[in-house]
Structure formats: C-alpha cells, structure tokens
Design a protein around this motif. Structure first.
Motif, PDB file in Angstrom:
ATOM      1  N   PRO A  45       0.833  -1.206   0.000  1.00  0.00           N
ATOM      2  CA  PRO A  45       0.000   0.000   0.000  1.00  0.00           C
ATOM      3  C   PRO A  45       0.866   1.253   0.000  1.00  0.00           C
ATOM      4  CG  PRO A  45      -0.654  -1.517   1.751  1.00  0.00           C
ATOM      5  CD  PRO A  45       0.617  -2.033   1.170  1.00  0.00           C
ATOM      6  N   ARG A  46       0.479   2.236  -0.771  1.00  0.00           N
ATOM      7  CA  ARG A  46       1.267   3.453  -0.878  1.00  0.00           C
ATOM      8  C   ARG A  46       0.478   4.694  -0.478  1.00  0.00           C
ATOM      9  NH1 ARG A  46       6.109   3.086  -4.027  1.00  0.00           N
ATOM     10  NH2 ARG A  46       6.377   1.032  -4.883  1.00  0.00           N
ATOM     11  N   GLY A  47      -0.592   4.545   0.324  1.00  0.00           N
ATOM     12  CA  GLY A  47      -1.329   5.689   0.835  1.00  0.00           C
ATOM     13  C   GLY A  47      -1.861   6.592  -0.261  1.00  0.00           C
ATOM     14  N   TRP A  48      -1.450   7.865  -0.230  1.00  0.00           N
ATOM     15  CA  TRP A  48      -1.942   8.855  -1.184  1.00  0.00           C
ATOM     16  C   TRP A  48      -1.651   8.482  -2.623  1.00  0.00           C
ATOM     17  CZ3 TRP A  48       1.450  11.325  -4.390  1.00  0.00           C
ATOM     18  CH2 TRP A  48       2.800  11.274  -4.028  1.00  0.00           C
ATOM     19  N   LEU A  49      -0.590   7.690  -2.855  1.00  0.00           N
ATOM     20  CA  LEU A  49      -0.263   7.310  -4.234  1.00  0.00           C
ATOM     21  C   LEU A  49      -1.368   6.472  -4.863  1.00  0.00           C
ATOM     22  CD1 LEU A  49       3.508   6.438  -3.860  1.00  0.00           C
ATOM     23  CD2 LEU A  49       2.512   8.429  -4.947  1.00  0.00           C
ATOM     24  N   ASN A  50      -2.082   5.697  -4.046  1.00  0.00           N
ATOM     25  CA  ASN A  50      -3.183   4.899  -4.576  1.00  0.00           C
ATOM     26  C   ASN A  50      -4.318   5.779  -5.074  1.00  0.00           C
ATOM     27  OD1 ASN A  50      -1.880   2.498  -4.026  1.00  0.00           O
ATOM     28  ND2 ASN A  50      -2.761   2.320  -1.998  1.00  0.00           N
ATOM     29  N   GLN A  51      -4.340   7.035  -4.656  1.00  0.00           N
ATOM     30  CA  GLN A  51      -5.396   7.946  -5.073  1.00  0.00           C
ATOM     31  C   GLN A  51      -5.074   8.655  -6.385  1.00  0.00           C
ATOM     32  OE1 GLN A  51      -6.296  10.585  -1.840  1.00  0.00           O
ATOM     33  NE2 GLN A  51      -6.298   8.930  -0.364  1.00  0.00           N
ATOM     34  N   LEU A  52      -3.844   8.544  -6.878  1.00  0.00           N
ATOM     35  CA  LEU A  52      -3.465   9.160  -8.155  1.00  0.00           C
ATOM     36  C   LEU A  52      -3.725   8.173  -9.289  1.00  0.00           C
ATOM     37  CD1 LEU A  52      -0.083  10.881  -7.245  1.00  0.00           C
ATOM     38  CD2 LEU A  52      -2.278  11.983  -7.586  1.00  0.00           C
ATOM     39  N   ARG A  53      -4.201   8.695 -10.416  1.00  0.00           N
ATOM     40  CA  ARG A  53      -4.431   7.864 -11.591  1.00  0.00           C
ATOM     41  C   ARG A  53      -3.461   8.279 -12.683  1.00  0.00           C
ATOM     42  NH1 ARG A  53      -9.292   9.066 -14.054  1.00  0.00           N
ATOM     43  NH2 ARG A  53      -9.130  11.103 -13.117  1.00  0.00           N
ATOM     44  N   GLY A  54      -2.814   7.300 -13.290  1.00  0.00           N
ATOM     45  CA  GLY A  54      -1.944   7.580 -14.424  1.00  0.00           C
ATOM     46  C   GLY A  54      -2.785   7.873 -15.649  1.00  0.00           C
ATOM     47  N   VAL A  55      -2.725   9.113 -16.128  1.00  0.00           N
ATOM     48  CA  VAL A  55      -3.535   9.523 -17.271  1.00  0.00           C
ATOM     49  C   VAL A  55      -2.633  10.243 -18.273  1.00  0.00           C
ATOM     50  CG1 VAL A  55      -5.531  10.873 -18.036  1.00  0.00           C
ATOM     51  CG2 VAL A  55      -5.552   9.805 -15.756  1.00  0.00           C
ATOM     52  N   PRO A  56      -2.182   9.527 -19.320  1.00  0.00           N
ATOM     53  CA  PRO A  56      -1.338  10.166 -20.335  1.00  0.00           C
ATOM     54  C   PRO A  56      -2.024  11.389 -20.924  1.00  0.00           C
ATOM     55  CG  PRO A  56      -1.386   7.793 -20.643  1.00  0.00           C
ATOM     56  CD  PRO A  56      -2.425   8.119 -19.607  1.00  0.00           C
ATOM     57  N   GLY A  57      -1.255  12.463 -21.107  1.00  0.00           N
ATOM     58  CA  GLY A  57      -1.778  13.678 -21.696  1.00  0.00           C
ATOM     59  C   GLY A  57      -2.547  14.576 -20.736  1.00  0.00           C
ATOM     60  N   SER A  58      -2.606  14.209 -19.459  1.00  0.00           N
ATOM     61  CA  SER A  58      -3.384  14.986 -18.497  1.00  0.00           C
ATOM     62  C   SER A  58      -2.631  16.185 -17.938  1.00  0.00           C
ATOM     63  CB  SER A  58      -3.840  14.095 -17.338  1.00  0.00           C
ATOM     64  OG  SER A  58      -2.718  13.590 -16.642  1.00  0.00           O
ATOM     65  N   SER A  59      -1.372  16.321 -18.304  1.00  0.00           N
ATOM     66  CA  SER A  59      -0.580  17.436 -17.790  1.00  0.00           C
ATOM     67  C   SER A  59       0.366  17.928 -18.873  1.00  0.00           C
ATOM     68  CB  SER A  59       0.209  16.997 -16.555  1.00  0.00           C
ATOM     69  OG  SER A  59       1.153  16.003 -16.897  1.00  0.00           O
ATOM     70  N   ASP A  60       0.955  19.090 -18.605  1.00  0.00           N
ATOM     71  CA  ASP A  60       1.937  19.642 -19.531  1.00  0.00           C
ATOM     72  C   ASP A  60       3.028  20.338 -18.720  1.00  0.00           C
ATOM     73  OD1 ASP A  60       0.956  22.189 -18.784  1.00  0.00           O
ATOM     74  OD2 ASP A  60      -0.369  22.300 -20.523  1.00  0.00           O
ATOM     75  N   ALA A  61       3.875  21.082 -19.385  1.00  0.00           N
ATOM     76  CA  ALA A  61       5.015  21.724 -18.717  1.00  0.00           C
ATOM     77  C   ALA A  61       4.589  22.749 -17.673  1.00  0.00           C
ATOM     78  CB  ALA A  61       5.920  22.387 -19.756  1.00  0.00           C
ATOM     79  N   ASN A  62       3.348  23.210 -17.734  1.00  0.00           N
ATOM     80  CA  ASN A  62       2.868  24.210 -16.773  1.00  0.00           C
ATOM     81  C   ASN A  62       2.138  23.605 -15.580  1.00  0.00           C
ATOM     82  OD1 ASN A  62       3.785  26.492 -18.299  1.00  0.00           O
ATOM     83  ND2 ASN A  62       2.133  26.054 -19.733  1.00  0.00           N
ATOM     84  N   THR A  63       1.960  22.294 -15.551  1.00  0.00           N
ATOM     85  CA  THR A  63       1.257  21.631 -14.460  1.00  0.00           C
ATOM     86  C   THR A  63       2.151  21.590 -13.229  1.00  0.00           C
ATOM     87  OG1 THR A  63       0.053  20.265 -16.053  1.00  0.00           O
ATOM     88  CG2 THR A  63       0.081  19.506 -13.766  1.00  0.00           C
ATOM     89  N   THR A  64       1.636  22.047 -12.101  1.00  0.00           N
ATOM     90  CA  THR A  64       2.407  22.070 -10.860  1.00  0.00           C
ATOM     91  C   THR A  64       2.099  20.832 -10.013  1.00  0.00           C
ATOM     92  OG1 THR A  64       0.695  23.222  -9.596  1.00  0.00           O
ATOM     93  CG2 THR A  64       2.285  24.600 -10.834  1.00  0.00           C
ATOM     94  N   ALA A  65       2.894  20.634  -8.980  1.00  0.00           N
ATOM     95  CA  ALA A  65       2.658  19.526  -8.046  1.00  0.00           C
ATOM     96  C   ALA A  65       1.291  19.673  -7.396  1.00  0.00           C
ATOM     97  CB  ALA A  65       3.757  19.465  -6.999  1.00  0.00           C
TER      98      ALA A  65
END
Length: 126
Positions: free
Chosen positions: A2-22
């Motif tokens: 189990p990775r806690g908060w990491l389990n709540q992130l979804r890998g979505v190609p194209g969902s971000s770009d160079a301007n996307t912040t943490a």
C-alpha cells in the motif's frame, strides 16, 4: 505494498503539460510519472528531507520510456523512489538529476516539433 496517497493518483497520459504544478496534480489526482514525482518531492521537501527529480531507465516501466522518479536523501545517501510503483526496485539507472522536471528535460524545442520515432529498450544485464 500500500502506498497511501499514491493509490489515489491515476496515471492519465496527456493529463498534464510543462505548466502543471505539483499542487495541480495533487488536487486533480491524476498525471504521468513526472507528476507523481513532483508531488512526492514536494511532500518530502515539506517534511524537511532533501529531494530532487531524477530521470531513469528502469525494468518494469510499461511502455518502456524515459521515466521520472524521486531521488530522496536519507542516511547520507540518495535513494531512487518510484512513486508510480512501475519500476522494479533496484533496477533504476539514473540518466539525470535536477530540482524538477525542467532541469532534466529530454528535449527543449523552440517552435513546433514532431516526434518521428521513439525506441527505448531496457533489459536486465546477465
């Protein structure tokens, strides 16, 4: 594992770009490996632990490509941590390190650019 908060992130190609912040990635709960690494680095740094972005080649990454991970300084040494959980532990080879993804960009272009071909292959050494 189990990775806690990491389990709540979804890998979505194209969902971000160079301007996307943490914070953008954390709030949206989606992104690519770069976004996972940025979120982890921000949280680790907020805890007072040195962390940086690393680009790696690694076994287990599908599709095989350059991969962004966190590099965390603990007990006097840097440790590569893949917040996506894709890379096989101990199989990562550093390509570059920096403060964030901008420091380890694979390519900087001025004007339009088109990728014609990409071929990355990572195999375990005998």
């Amino acid at each position: 594992m189990p990775r806690g908060w990491l389990n709540q992130l979804r890998g979505v190609p194209g969902s971000s770009d160079a301007n996307t912040t943490a914070i953008d990635s954390f709030v949206r709960r989606e992104g690519v490996c770069r976004d996972y690494a940025h979120v982890m680095i921000a949280l680790v740094r907020a805890s007072g632990i040195p962390a940086r972005m690393a680009s790696v080649y690694a076994l287990g990454v599908k599709p095989q490509d350059f991969h962004a991970v966190a590099d965390v300084y603990l007990d006097g040494a840097w440790h590569l941590i893949d917040p996506t959980g894709m890379a096989v532990d101990g199989s990562m080879a550093r390509i570059g390190v920096g403060r964030d993804a901008a420091d380890i960009a694979f390519m900087t272009s001025f004007g339009d650019a088109m990728m014609n071909r990409l071929s990355v292959s990572v195999d375990e050494a005998a």
